[in-house]
Structures are given as structure tokens and as C-alpha cells.
Design an enzyme around this catalytic site. Structure first.
Site, PDB file in Angstrom:
ATOM      1  N   GLY A  16      48.799 -44.429  25.688  1.00 44.04           N
ATOM      2  CA  GLY A  16      48.742 -43.705  26.075  1.00 44.04           C
ATOM      3  C   GLY A  16      48.533 -42.466  24.501  1.00 44.04           C
ATOM      4  N   ASP A  37      49.613 -51.851  29.427  1.00 50.83           N
ATOM      5  CA  ASP A  37      48.727 -50.628  29.867  1.00 50.83           C
ATOM      6  C   ASP A  37      48.082 -50.980  31.113  1.00 50.83           C
ATOM      7  OD1 ASP A  37      47.849 -48.499  30.235  1.00 50.83           O
ATOM      8  OD2 ASP A  37      48.746 -47.663  27.901  1.00 50.83           O
ATOM      9  N   LEU A  65      53.770 -51.585  35.191  1.00 45.00           N
ATOM     10  CA  LEU A  65      55.067 -51.958  35.258  1.00 45.00           C
ATOM     11  C   LEU A  65      55.638 -52.951  36.784  1.00 45.00           C
ATOM     12  CD1 LEU A  65      56.443 -48.626  34.289  1.00 45.00           C
ATOM     13  CD2 LEU A  65      56.551 -50.750  32.865  1.00 45.00           C
ATOM     14  N   LYS A  90      53.089 -38.300  34.671  1.00 46.35           N
ATOM     15  CA  LYS A  90      53.735 -37.364  33.571  1.00 46.35           C
ATOM     16  C   LYS A  90      53.428 -35.938  34.543  1.00 46.35           C
ATOM     17  CE  LYS A  90      49.995 -36.964  30.034  1.00 46.35           C
ATOM     18  NZ  LYS A  90      50.667 -36.740  28.912  1.00 46.35           N
ATOM     19  N   SER A 132      62.421 -37.246  28.766  1.00 48.59           N
ATOM     20  CA  SER A 132      61.975 -35.581  28.836  1.00 48.59           C
ATOM     21  C   SER A 132      63.018 -34.510  29.224  1.00 48.59           C
ATOM     22  CB  SER A 132      60.563 -35.397  29.376  1.00 48.59           C
ATOM     23  OG  SER A 132      60.667 -33.775  29.992  1.00 48.59           O
ATOM     24  N   TYR A 156      59.108 -35.278  39.180  1.00 48.89           N
ATOM     25  CA  TYR A 156      58.729 -36.061  37.922  1.00 48.89           C
ATOM     26  C   TYR A 156      59.896 -35.755  37.278  1.00 48.89           C
ATOM     27  CZ  TYR A 156      57.718 -36.317  33.038  1.00 48.89           C
ATOM     28  OH  TYR A 156      57.570 -36.272  31.035  1.00 48.89           O
ATOM     29  N   LYS A 160      62.987 -38.890  35.938  1.00 49.54           N
ATOM     30  CA  LYS A 160      63.711 -39.182  34.310  1.00 49.54           C
ATOM     31  C   LYS A 160      65.247 -39.196  34.063  1.00 49.54           C
ATOM     32  CE  LYS A 160      59.512 -39.775  32.186  1.00 49.54           C
ATOM     33  NZ  LYS A 160      58.989 -40.340  31.606  1.00 49.54           N
ATOM     34  N   PHE A 185      61.237 -33.125  23.898  1.00 46.68           N
ATOM     35  CA  PHE A 185      60.328 -31.318  23.660  1.00 46.68           C
ATOM     36  C   PHE A 185      58.968 -31.596  24.281  1.00 46.68           C
ATOM     37  CE2 PHE A 185      64.058 -28.187  24.484  1.00 46.68           C
ATOM     38  CZ  PHE A 185      64.908 -29.875  24.014  1.00 46.68           C
ATOM     39  N   ARG A 238      58.481 -21.869  23.351  1.00 51.21           N
ATOM     40  CA  ARG A 238      58.841 -23.689  23.787  1.00 51.21           C
ATOM     41  C   ARG A 238      58.626 -24.078  22.105  1.00 51.21           C
ATOM     42  NH1 ARG A 238      58.712 -22.308  28.072  1.00 51.21           N
ATOM     43  NH2 ARG A 238      57.995 -22.812  29.785  1.00 51.21           N
TER      44      ARG A 238
HETATM   45  P1  NAD Z   1      50.560 -40.262  28.804  1.00 50.35           P
HETATM   46  O1  NAD Z   1      50.122 -40.796  30.562  1.00 50.35           O
HETATM   47  O2  NAD Z   1      49.639 -40.848  27.880  1.00 50.35           O
HETATM   48  O3  NAD Z   1      50.392 -42.967  28.881  1.00 50.35           O
HETATM   49  C1  NAD Z   1      51.247 -43.180  29.759  1.00 50.35           C
HETATM   50  C2  NAD Z   1      50.189 -44.875  29.686  1.00 50.35           C
HETATM   51  O4  NAD Z   1      51.463 -44.845  30.312  1.00 50.35           O
HETATM   52  C3  NAD Z   1      48.951 -44.705  29.800  1.00 50.35           C
HETATM   53  O5  NAD Z   1      48.319 -44.780  28.844  1.00 50.35           O
HETATM   54  C4  NAD Z   1      48.675 -45.204  31.638  1.00 50.35           C
HETATM   55  O6  NAD Z   1      47.999 -45.874  31.333  1.00 50.35           O
HETATM   56  C5  NAD Z   1      50.528 -45.991  31.315  1.00 50.35           C
HETATM   57  N1  NAD Z   1      50.722 -46.108  32.844  1.00 50.35           N
HETATM   58  C6  NAD Z   1      51.287 -45.016  33.710  1.00 50.35           C
HETATM   59  N2  NAD Z   1      51.628 -46.016  34.574  1.00 50.35           N
HETATM   60  C7  NAD Z   1      51.927 -47.796  34.326  1.00 50.35           C
HETATM   61  C8  NAD Z   1      51.582 -48.244  35.182  1.00 50.35           C
HETATM   62  N3  NAD Z   1      52.708 -48.461  35.839  1.00 50.35           N
HETATM   63  N4  NAD Z   1      51.920 -49.883  34.401  1.00 50.35           N
HETATM   64  C9  NAD Z   1      51.393 -49.981  33.070  1.00 50.35           C
HETATM   65  N5  NAD Z   1      51.185 -48.697  32.299  1.00 50.35           N
HETATM   66  C10 NAD Z   1      51.454 -47.892  33.192  1.00 50.35           C
HETATM   67  O7  NAD Z   1      51.516 -40.481  28.440  1.00 50.35           O
HETATM   68  P2  NAD Z   1      52.559 -39.037  27.376  1.00 50.35           P
HETATM   69  O8  NAD Z   1      51.927 -38.308  26.929  1.00 50.35           O
HETATM   70  O9  NAD Z   1      51.867 -40.463  25.746  1.00 50.35           O
HETATM   71  O10 NAD Z   1      53.469 -40.170  27.919  1.00 50.35           O
HETATM   72  C11 NAD Z   1      54.766 -41.175  28.294  1.00 50.35           C
HETATM   73  C12 NAD Z   1      55.964 -41.172  28.332  1.00 50.35           C
HETATM   74  O11 NAD Z   1      56.689 -39.936  27.217  1.00 50.35           O
HETATM   75  C13 NAD Z   1      55.728 -40.829  29.567  1.00 50.35           C
HETATM   76  O12 NAD Z   1      56.458 -41.339  30.753  1.00 50.35           O
HETATM   77  C14 NAD Z   1      55.895 -39.649  29.476  1.00 50.35           C
HETATM   78  O13 NAD Z   1      56.910 -39.257  31.052  1.00 50.35           O
HETATM   79  C15 NAD Z   1      56.753 -39.526  28.498  1.00 50.35           C
HETATM   80  N6  NAD Z   1      57.025 -37.341  28.233  1.00 50.35           N
HETATM   81  C16 NAD Z   1      55.572 -36.982  27.908  1.00 50.35           C
HETATM   82  C17 NAD Z   1      56.129 -35.690  27.793  1.00 50.35           C
HETATM   83  C18 NAD Z   1      54.775 -35.687  27.408  1.00 50.35           C
HETATM   84  O14 NAD Z   1      54.150 -33.771  26.657  1.00 50.35           O
HETATM   85  N7  NAD Z   1      53.115 -35.597  26.429  1.00 50.35           N
HETATM   86  C19 NAD Z   1      57.630 -35.143  26.970  1.00 50.35           C
HETATM   87  C20 NAD Z   1      58.353 -35.728  27.511  1.00 50.35           C
HETATM   88  C21 NAD Z   1      58.481 -37.161  28.022  1.00 50.35           C
HETATM   89  C1  UD1 Z   2      55.376 -28.918  30.941  1.00 50.24           C
HETATM   90  C2  UD1 Z   2      55.960 -29.740  31.891  1.00 50.24           C
HETATM   91  C3  UD1 Z   2      57.701 -30.768  31.436  1.00 50.24           C
HETATM   92  C4  UD1 Z   2      57.000 -31.365  30.118  1.00 50.24           C
HETATM   93  C5  UD1 Z   2      56.627 -31.223  29.444  1.00 50.24           C
HETATM   94  C6  UD1 Z   2      55.789 -31.403  27.894  1.00 50.24           C
HETATM   95  C7  UD1 Z   2      55.224 -28.238  33.656  1.00 50.24           C
HETATM   96  C8  UD1 Z   2      56.006 -27.110  34.641  1.00 50.24           C
HETATM   97  N1  UD1 Z   2      56.738 -28.583  32.459  1.00 50.24           N
HETATM   98  O1  UD1 Z   2      56.422 -28.431  30.094  1.00 50.24           O
HETATM   99  O2  UD1 Z   2      57.938 -31.077  32.530  1.00 50.24           O
HETATM  100  O3  UD1 Z   2      58.310 -31.773  29.637  1.00 50.24           O
HETATM  101  O4  UD1 Z   2      55.582 -30.057  29.968  1.00 50.24           O
HETATM  102  O5  UD1 Z   2      54.953 -31.051  27.342  1.00 50.24           O
HETATM  103  O6  UD1 Z   2      54.236 -28.517  33.822  1.00 50.24           O
HETATM  104  N2  UD1 Z   2      50.772 -21.908  29.464  1.00 50.24           N
HETATM  105  C9  UD1 Z   2      50.048 -21.315  29.351  1.00 50.24           C
HETATM  106  N3  UD1 Z   2      48.653 -21.640  29.767  1.00 50.24           N
HETATM  107  C10 UD1 Z   2      48.700 -22.604  30.026  1.00 50.24           C
HETATM  108  C11 UD1 Z   2      49.579 -23.852  29.783  1.00 50.24           C
HETATM  109  C12 UD1 Z   2      50.969 -22.956  29.984  1.00 50.24           C
HETATM  110  O7  UD1 Z   2      49.888 -19.885  29.373  1.00 50.24           O
HETATM  111  O8  UD1 Z   2      47.430 -23.023  30.506  1.00 50.24           O
HETATM  112  C13 UD1 Z   2      51.831 -21.539  28.767  1.00 50.24           C
HETATM  113  C14 UD1 Z   2      53.438 -21.987  29.655  1.00 50.24           C
HETATM  114  O9  UD1 Z   2      53.818 -20.745  31.034  1.00 50.24           O
HETATM  115  C15 UD1 Z   2      55.136 -22.518  28.617  1.00 50.24           C
HETATM  116  C16 UD1 Z   2      53.738 -23.050  27.723  1.00 50.24           C
HETATM  117  O10 UD1 Z   2      52.549 -22.548  27.913  1.00 50.24           O
HETATM  118  O11 UD1 Z   2      55.055 -20.828  28.071  1.00 50.24           O
HETATM  119  C17 UD1 Z   2      53.893 -24.297  27.730  1.00 50.24           C
HETATM  120  O12 UD1 Z   2      53.872 -24.659  28.194  1.00 50.24           O
HETATM  121  P1  UD1 Z   2      52.682 -26.539  29.357  1.00 50.24           P
HETATM  122  O13 UD1 Z   2      52.212 -26.889  27.587  1.00 50.24           O
HETATM  123  O14 UD1 Z   2      52.475 -26.573  30.240  1.00 50.24           O
HETATM  124  O15 UD1 Z   2      54.248 -26.933  29.029  1.00 50.24           O
HETATM  125  P2  UD1 Z   2      55.896 -26.879  29.582  1.00 50.24           P
HETATM  126  O16 UD1 Z   2      55.436 -26.135  30.415  1.00 50.24           O
HETATM  127  O17 UD1 Z   2      56.776 -27.176  28.082  1.00 50.24           O
END
Ligand code: NAD
Ligand code: UD1
Length: 343
Positions: A16, A37, A65, A90, A132, A156, A160, A185, A238
Site C-alpha cells: 500500500g 498483503d 490478515l 482506512k 492515526s 475507523y 485504531k 498526521f 492540517r
Molecule cells: P493503503 O490502503 O494504501 O495500504 C493498506 C494495505 O493493506 C493495502 O495494500 C491493502 O491491500 C492491505 N490490506 C488491507 N486489509 C488487509 C487484510 N485484511 N489482509 C492483508 N492485507 C490487507 O493504506 P495506507 O495509506 O498505506 O495506510 C497504511 C496504514 O496506515 C493503515 O492502517 C491506515 O489506517 C494507516 N493510516 C493511514 C493514513 C493515511 O492518510 N494514508 C493516516 C493515518 C493512518
Molecule cells: C482524513 C481522515 C482521517 C485520517 C486522515 C489521514 C476524514 C474525516 N478524516 O483526515 O481520519 O487520519 O485523513 O490522511 O476523512 N478537503 C477539501 N476538499 C477535499 C478533501 C479535503 O477541502 O476534496 C479539506 C478537508 O476539509 C480538510 C483538509 O482538506 O480541511 C484535509 O482533508 P483530508 O485530506 O481528507 O484529511 P483529514 O480530514 O485531515
């Protein structure tokens, strides 16, 4: 890194967005990485591109998983020393619609993984978890430090929080465990090569993938969710962090766990916030493309401002985010037009 520090590390969800960048960072630090994965939100093409960056093949185990037996066998076969657990669902909005699937995948999936770690003959007890900033809910004060109360506002976020509690209980039950929960973040940007990045299925929920798809011409216009927040320009603020800085945070956390047992929680952010309009302007400058937008009503559940206190991570992990907003936007744009394109 000395050869005694080199570990066999299993990355669940390693194909991912964040897992793929961390795979590169860990591999380039000398560790041997293994990816587990089920490809529900990624594809094997991402693994090929990680291999192209690091210049060697990666062992990939395709599985869910919740398949404890396959995980146990994987941990034993590859003599895994440490697990970095990214795999999970997520999307906040989706978690409100299908909460049971979120608890099943994220919480049950983590329990299955921990059971496999307990069952495996080699008993790996080093664990890094992708948490997160969403666990904090509406900020009571800024910057948000790790002691801030936890009050996630959606299923969600609660998955966590539950997982963090399970991990805390596990560490208390057996002092041999070494566990780090990393509260991310807002990760953005991509690897400098432009080969890996964030390419969500369907219409992006998050700001920066949406902005990138407008810039490349795949989407017509960004909707800015509200310009009446109590922020300098009225749009949400943010703490955006470059995904490679985040990836390096995992390297630092694993290193920390070699000398610290028990349960530890760290914010991974930059400590400063940018508004939606600042992000749009920075992306326009990096891409040379215009990003048309319109102001629409606030998105339900959004907060005005969120940014991290990074003092604890800086002091304990000897890590801080090094890349700036320009780096985040330039790398995100390179990935969008080179690899993700308008597909
Ligand atoms: P992503 O969706 O790109 O990656 C997640 C990966 O997990 C994918 O490759 C998916 O195929 C795999 N997966 C999901 N469920 C599975 C299962 N049951 N068994 C095996 N594989 C599985 O997401 P990401 O953005 O890389 O996020 C990674 C982690 O970080 C997640 O746990 C997410 O909640 C957390 N996180 C992400 C963000 C963000 O903004 N991207 C922010 C805070 C926390
Ligand atoms: C989102 C998730 C949060 C996660 C975080 C990680 C929600 C409500 N929260 O947070 O759980 O941990 O991503 O990346 O989804 N915005 C726009 N237009 C858009 C998209 C977003 O104006 O099309 C604004 C939002 O209002 C916010 C900012 O951009 O002010 C960031 O948004 P986003 O990228 O979705 O992240 P978070 O809301 O912080």
C-alpha cells in the site's frame, strides 16, 4: 547499520501507500523485508516498482490478515524478527457505512496477527503499528501531544483506538514485547523516483490525491470544504508530512525498539499546519498546472485545525521530518503524471 542490527521484517499491507515507501526506506537501511498483503487496496505492480527502486526482488505472501495459520507459517519460514503492521481499511466515510467490516478487518485482523506471533516457533515480539491522529478526535488543545485525550469520532478511528488498547494490554502482560504505535498526521507526496505514491481507487477522499488528479486533468475541479473556519484563510489546517519522512520514522521506531521494551506511542508529523488553499497554491507552483476550485459547505465531521507536537518523537526517536511543502508537492506531482497518470 552493523550486520547484527539487520532484521527480517514483515510488512503487513506493505504494497500500500505508506507500506511501499517504508519498504524502500527499511530495505535501503539494510533490513530484509517481506510483504504480506491481500491486495484489496493495492496491486502487484506496486511491488514491482519497489523492486525497481531497491534493485532486488522481494518475497511477497498474498493472504488475508485473518488467516492466522498462513501468518504463523510466514513468520516461521522467514524467521521474522519484527512486524510493521500497516494492513487495514482506512476510509472514514466507508467505516460509517460498513462498521462491522472495519472492526473485522482492522481489529480481528490485528488479533489474528498477534496470535500468529505468539504461535510461531521463533516468537517475534517487536511490533510497529500504523495508528492515526484520528484517535484524538476534536482537538482540545494545540499542538496535539501524545497525552491528549483519545476520542475518535468514527468507526475507523475507534478501530485504531481499540488496537492501541490491545497492544498496551499485551505489553503489560509480557515485558518481552517491544511495541510502538505511530500516530500519523496527514501523509502526502511520493518517493523521488515517481514510481510509487498514492493512487486511490475511485474518487479520492483526501485532499492531495484529489488536487493531483485535478492538476493532471482527470478531475475537473476541487471542492474546498468550507472557508469559514477560524483559521487564517478560513479553510481547514492540517499537519501534512512527506511520506518518505514518515517512512524514515518507522526505521527510527524499529531502531528505538532494539533498546526499549514495553509500549510506546509517538506522533509522526511536522509540527506545523497548512491550509487547504496553501496546499492548492503549493501544488500549482510545483506542477505548473492550475487547480480550479470552488468553495462548498463544510464536510461533516471535519475540524478546523490539527497539528502535532513532535517533541517526544524528536527527543526519543532521534527523528524529525526533513522535507518541506515543495518536496511534498513536487514528488506527488511526479508520481501523478509519471505513474498514476489519468488511469
Ligand atoms: P493503503 O490502503 O494504501 O495500504 C493498506 C494495505 O493493506 C493495502 O495494500 C491493502 O491491500 C492491505 N490490506 C488491507 N486489509 C488487509 C487484510 N485484511 N489482509 C492483508 N492485507 C490487507 O493504506 P495506507 O495509506 O498505506 O495506510 C497504511 C496504514 O496506515 C493503515 O492502517 C491506515 O489506517 C494507516 N493510516 C493511514 C493514513 C493515511 O492518510 N494514508 C493516516 C493515518 C493512518
Ligand atoms: C482524513 C481522515 C482521517 C485520517 C486522515 C489521514 C476524514 C474525516 N478524516 O483526515 O481520519 O487520519 O485523513 O490522511 O476523512 N478537503 C477539501 N476538499 C477535499 C478533501 C479535503 O477541502 O476534496 C479539506 C478537508 O476539509 C480538510 C483538509 O482538506 O480541511 C484535509 O482533508 P483530508 O485530506 O481528507 O484529511 P483529514 O480530514 O485531515
Amino acid at each position: 547499520m552493523t550486520s547484527s542490527n539487520i532484521q527480517n521484517i514483515l510488512l503487513t499491507g506493505g504494497a500500500g501507500y505508506i507500506g511501499s515507501h517504508t519498504a524502500v526506506a527499511l530495505s535501503q537501511t539494510g533490513h530484509r523485508i517481506f510483504i504480506f498483503d491481500n491486495f484489496c487496496n493495492s496491486d502487484r505492480g506496486a511491488v514491482k516498482r519497489i523492486e525497481a527502486i531497491i534493485g532486488r526482488p522481494i518475497v511477497v505472501i498474498e493472504g488475508d490478515l485473518r488467516d492466522t495459520a498462513l501468518l504463523t507459517q510466514t513468520l516461521q519460514t522467514h524467521q521474522i524478527n519484527a512486524v510493521v503492521h500497516f494492513a487495514g481499511l482506512k476510509a472514514v466515510g466507508e467505516s460509517n457505512r460498513i462498521p462491522v467490516e472495519y472492526y473485522a478487518n482492522n481489529v480481528q485482523g490485528t488479533i489474528s496477527l498477534l496470535q500468529a506471533m505468539q504461535k510461531a516457533d521463533n516468537h517475534p515480539k517487536t511490533f510497529v503499528f500504523s495508528s492515526s491522529a484520528t484517535v484524538y478526535g476534536d482537538p482540545k488543545y494545540l499542538p496535539i501531544d501524545e497525552a491528549h485525550p483519545l476520542a475518535a469520532t468514527n468507526p475507523y478511528g475507534r478501530t485504531k483506538h481499540h488496537i492501541e488498547e490491545i497492544l498496551g494490554d499485551l505489553a503489560k502482560s509480557d515485558p518481552a514485547w517491544r511495541i510502538a504505535c505511530l500516530r500519523y498526521f496527514n501523509p502526502v507526496g511520493a518517493h523521488d523516483s515517481g514510481l510509487i505514491g498514492e493512487n486511490p481507487n475511485g474518487i479520492p477522499n483526501n485532499l492531495m490525491p484529489f488536487v493531483a488528479q485535478v492538476a493532471v486533468g482527470k478531475l475537473a475541479q476541487l471542492s474546498v470544504y468550507g472557508d469559514d473556519y477560524d483559521t487564517p484563510d478560513g479553510t481547514g489546517v492540517r499537519d501534512y508530512i512527506h511520506v518518505m519522512d514518515l517512512a524514515e520514522g518507522h526505521v527510527a521506531a524499529l531502531n528505538y525498539l532494539t533498546t526499549h521494551d514495553g509500549f510506546h506511542v509517538f506522533n509522526l508529523g511536522t509540527g506545523r499546519g497548512y491550509s487547504v488553499l496553501e496546499m492548492v497554491k503549493a501544488f500549482e507552483a510545483a506542477s505548473g498546472k492550475s487547480v480550479p476550485y470552488k468553495i462548498v459547505p463544510r464536510r461533516a465531521g471535519d475540524i478546523a485545525t490539527s497539528y502535532a507536537s513532535v517533541a517526544y518523537a524528536t527527543a526519543e526517536l532521534n527523528w524529525h521530518a526533513k522535507r518541506n511543502l515543495k518536496d511534498m508537492c513536487e514528488s506527488g506531482w511526479k508520481f501523478q503524471h509519471m505513474t498514476a497518470k489519468s488511469s
